[in-house]
Design a protein around this motif. Structure first.
Motif, short mmCIF file in Angstrom:
data_model
loop_
_atom_site.label_atom_id
_atom_site.label_comp_id
_atom_site.label_asym_id
_atom_site.label_seq_id
_atom_site.Cartn_x
_atom_site.Cartn_y
_atom_site.Cartn_z
N LEU A 126 0.81 -1.22 0.00
CA LEU A 126 0.00 0.00 0.00
C LEU A 126 0.85 1.27 0.00
O LEU A 126 0.31 2.37 -0.06
CB LEU A 126 -0.92 0.02 1.23
N LEU B 152 -6.19 -4.57 -0.10
CA LEU B 152 -7.05 -3.71 0.70
C LEU B 152 -8.06 -4.54 1.49
O LEU B 152 -8.33 -4.25 2.66
CB LEU B 152 -7.78 -2.71 -0.19
N GLU C 231 -6.24 -6.19 4.41
CA GLU C 231 -5.92 -5.23 5.46
C GLU C 231 -7.19 -4.76 6.17
O GLU C 231 -7.17 -4.49 7.37
CB GLU C 231 -5.19 -4.03 4.84
N ARG D 275 -1.17 3.68 7.96
CA ARG D 275 -0.94 3.18 6.60
C ARG D 275 -2.20 3.28 5.77
O ARG D 275 -2.15 3.58 4.58
CB ARG D 275 -0.48 1.71 6.65
N VAL D 276 -3.33 3.00 6.40
CA VAL D 276 -4.61 3.04 5.70
C VAL D 276 -5.71 3.25 6.73
O VAL D 276 -5.60 2.80 7.88
CB VAL D 276 -4.85 1.73 4.89
N THR E 1 -5.42 5.88 1.78
CA THR E 1 -4.03 5.47 1.97
C THR E 1 -3.11 6.66 1.76
O THR E 1 -3.38 7.54 0.94
CB THR E 1 -3.64 4.34 0.99
N LYS E 2 -2.04 6.67 2.51
CA LYS E 2 -0.99 7.69 2.33
C LYS E 2 0.15 7.00 1.59
O LYS E 2 0.87 6.18 2.16
CB LYS E 2 -0.53 8.24 3.68
N SER E 3 0.30 7.35 0.30
CA SER E 3 1.26 6.68 -0.56
C SER E 3 2.25 7.66 -1.14
O SER E 3 2.03 8.88 -1.13
CB SER E 3 0.52 5.94 -1.69
N TYR F 134 -5.07 13.16 6.12
CA TYR F 134 -6.25 12.30 6.13
C TYR F 134 -7.45 13.13 6.59
O TYR F 134 -7.34 13.94 7.53
CB TYR F 134 -6.06 11.15 7.11
#
Length: 705
Positions: free
Chosen positions: A7, A19, A22, A266-267, A336-338, A379
């Protein structure tokens, strides 16, 4: 590609199976669901073997078990935990509604912008979002107190609608005359007039002028050709506002169990349940993939995990009242922070179904996958923790976990009191064996006996229930001390200190939420709309993070209003008259007094100091204008606290107005008399204030300072 965390990399096509995996891990860690179920059972006073009459019956217990201490003994529901939660929520809601909101910048030059932004936020919070915030703030507080933590979703919602717009052939001719002559749009009037080119006209109207179906577009062309006018549906922005939603842990929102900071997660998964109509509508409003919509419609009524925590609060038994979702479809928004190939971090949102991973060809199926372009680059969630005893988010206890033992103690004492009353009013009978079993017994009944001692009442319990009442009082006092609730046995200062800490933590959540709302408002609201609300413009390049949102609330105002009023009265009566150096801001004192005495009217009564000064200046200018025209102004009959400031303003007006000076020096006797009377009236108020000071001090300062 990151081989360890799938992710972490920004991709065009999301990995739905990852996804889904998770998502399941974020919900079922083998402990959290059970913990939340137990919290529900404690708050709503539910346990196995309950009955609607509040009595213990052996028939409600497992086979072979008997009701203790006897069948029919009291088994009442004591809502101690529920009361604690609601009391805390009441205090937090009071703080939320009465908190003073303002923005502050880093430099003096930031003050005008900060004032405009404050006005905008007060309009958003107090008008635009008032009902929504009232509802969601209470839910956020309820979830946080019951489960130990909760999250607030903060987003921006835009919806486009259609409204009819009247168009004539003359309008179309004027419109097409302004476009490139080589474009097909320039030929639209000729196409409409020519029935053989009707299909071309319909194509152009659908692609460039109206959001409509082909059948309706044909009708528009025919009306224009036959009558010379029609109504074209034109798209407009029907909704453009923030959206704030409180999220219940593990039901509405979840995240990996190891998460410490919500902004470093992470998500984050946000789960919603929609009906078929709402799902289909998302194709147009949010751009969902049509194939995805058709796939998820087949999952209607299904849930992604068996141990669903959503149970009704009305059931008496632990297993009662499961909420049915037969006609609802489970949808997840995964945030998600990607990081992309240029090492830029961004927030990405993927809409997916936990029950559908791919289509018949093996391709991943998802509603949409977009980069969230919120200017704050965070977020869209804000975390509320009831307590900070460890860094991990889930390591925050709800009130049921803390007060379960106290509730059991109170229940035991209440049950014993009721059972004592039952034995006292209707004690058991001692019956001679030869009498057999008495079939009817109760007040007013007649029982035939052979000898006086055939039937006798047994002695009731030898101890009175006073010890139970004392224990109940002691348990409640301990509970109030722990949570900082007012109690006659506790000094008010103890309650205020504890509740102020809890309230500060609560308001910090809303400060963060308001910061995101302001950032989104500056990003999405039209400049003209902002100006119509605030009366001023915000800089186009405004950096919202340069301004701090402040929320203040004094718990003493809610828990000890009489004490606050006494302290403020003492300041006004004893300290203000001795303030010869002017260190006390009298305007601010008036504001504090108003908010303490009548907080519900404070926002309507109090205006910013700059606005109050400007209003005073306008009044003095208006009075001077009247006097220059020979009209006598209205004099103050009572002491005017602002008289000194008005005298200074009058002096500045006279010094800066050549025309006024010319009239005075030119011998305008009426103007001179009016100015003299006006000054005498103001000086009279100033003298009254000085006399009041002399009366308290017994003298007048020699230097006037």
């Amino acid at each position: 590609m990151n081989e360890y965390d799938k992710l972490a990399d920004a991709v065009d096509v999301p990995q739905i199976t990852e996804l889904q995996r998770e998502y399941r891990r974020s919900i079922d860690d083998g402990y959290s669901l059970q913990r939340m179920n137990e919290n529900d059972d404690v708050r709503f006073a539910r346990w196995s073997g309950q009955s609607s009459d509040g009595k213990k019956h052996s028939t409600n217990l497992d086979q072979g078990k008997q009701a203790f201490p006897f069948d029919g003994a009291n088994d009442g529901r004591v809502f101690h935990t529920d009361d604690l939660i609601n009391t805390q929520v009441d205090i937090l809601q009071t703080a939320f509604k009465r908190a003073q909101l303002k923005l502050s910048g880093t430099e003096m030059t930031d003050m005008p912008v900060a004032q405009t932004a404050t006005t905008l936020m007060k309009w958003l919070v107090g008008t635009k979002l008032r009902n929504q915030l009232t509802r969601e703030s209470e839910l956020l507080a309820q979830f946080g107190q019951q489960y130990g933590y909760s999250l607030l979703f903060v987003g921006w919602e835009q919806e486009h609608g259609l409204r009819p717009f009247k168009v004539t052939m003359d309008d179309l001719v004027a419109l097409t005359g302004q476009v490139d002559p080589s474009s097909m749009l320039s030929e639209l009037p000729e196409m409409i007039q020519d029935p053989e080119r009707e299909s071309q006209a319909v194509d152009i109207i659908m692609s460039q002028l109206a959001d409509t179906t082909r059948r309706k577009a044909k009708k528009l062309v025919k009306e224009l050709r036959d009558t010379g006018a029609t109504e074209i549906p034109v798209s407009f922005l029907a909704k453009n506002s923030p959206i704030v939603t409180a999220c219940k842990p593990l039901e509405d929102v979840s995240f990996p169990p190891e998460t410490v900071s919500i902004q470093d997660a992470r998500v984050i998964f946000r789960r919603v349940f929609l009906n078929a109509v709402q799902v289909r509508e998302k194709i147009k409003s949010e751009g969902w993939n049509e194939d995805f919509v058709e796939q998820v419609l087949k999952t209607q009524g299904n849930s992604s995990y068996y141990n669903d925590i959503q149970t009704s609060i009305s059931g008496l038994k632990v297993s009662d009242g499961l909420i049915v979702r037969d006609n609802l479809i489970e949808i997840c928004y995964a945030y998600t922070k990607s990081i992309d190939e240029q090492n830029n971090i961004g927030i990405y949102c993927t809409v997916f179904s936990p029950l559908v991973s791919d289509n018949s060809t093996g391709d991943p199926v998802f509603g949409k996958h977009i980069h969230v372009d919120y200017a704050h680059n965070q977020y869209p969630f804000v975390l509320y923790k009831r307590e900070n005893v460890r860094r991990q988010i889930t390591e925050s206890r709800g009130i049921p976990e803390i007060s379960q033992t106290q509730q059991s103690e109170l229940k035991s004492q209440h049950d014993s009191i009721y059972d004592f009353t039952s034995f006292s009013t209707l004690p058991p009978l001692a019956v001679n064996r030869r009498m057999g079993q008495i079939k009817k017994y109760g007040p007013g009944t007649q029982i035939m006996v052979s000898r006086p001692d055939d039937i006798q009442h047994l002695d009731g319990p030898r101890k009175d229930p006073q010890v139970a009442f004392k224990l109940i009082e002691e348990v409640r006092a301990q509970s109030d001390k722990y949570y900082g609730f007012p109690n006659p046995q506790l000094p008010p200062s103890v309650s205020q200190v504890k509740q102020q800490r809890i309230t500060n933590s609560w308001l910090s959540v809303w400060q963060e939420a308001y910061q995101q709302i302001l950032c989104l408002a500056v990003q999405y609201m039209d400049a003209d709309e902002i100006k119509s609300v605030t009366g001023s413009e915000l800089p186009l390049n405004m950096q919202v993070n340069d301004y701090d949102i402040i929320l203040k609330f004094d718990v003493a105002e809610a828990l000890d209003p009489e004490g606050v009023e006494k302290r403020l009265s003492a300041i006004a009566q004893y300290i203000v008259p001795q303030d010869m150096a002017g260190v006390i801001d009298r305007a601010k004192l008036i504001e504090v007094q108003t908010r303490a005495i009548a907080p519900e009217y404070a926002d309507d009564l109090i205006v910013p100091q700059e606005q109050a000064t400007a209003k005073m200046q306008e009044q003095v200018k208006s009075d001077v204008t009247k006097m220059m025209a020979g009209v006598e102004p209205t004099y103050s009959e009572e002491m005017d606290p602002s008289a000194g400031n008005k005298l200074q303003m009058l002096q500045q007006i006279v010094q800066n107005n050549p025309k006024l000076q010319q009239q005075i020096q030119g011998g305008d006797e009426l103007l001179q008399q009016l100015l003299e009377a006006y000054q005498q009236n103001l000086n009279h108020s100033v003298q009254q204030q000085q006399n009041a000071q002399i009366g308290k001090m017994g003298m007048s300062p020699v230097t006037g300072q």
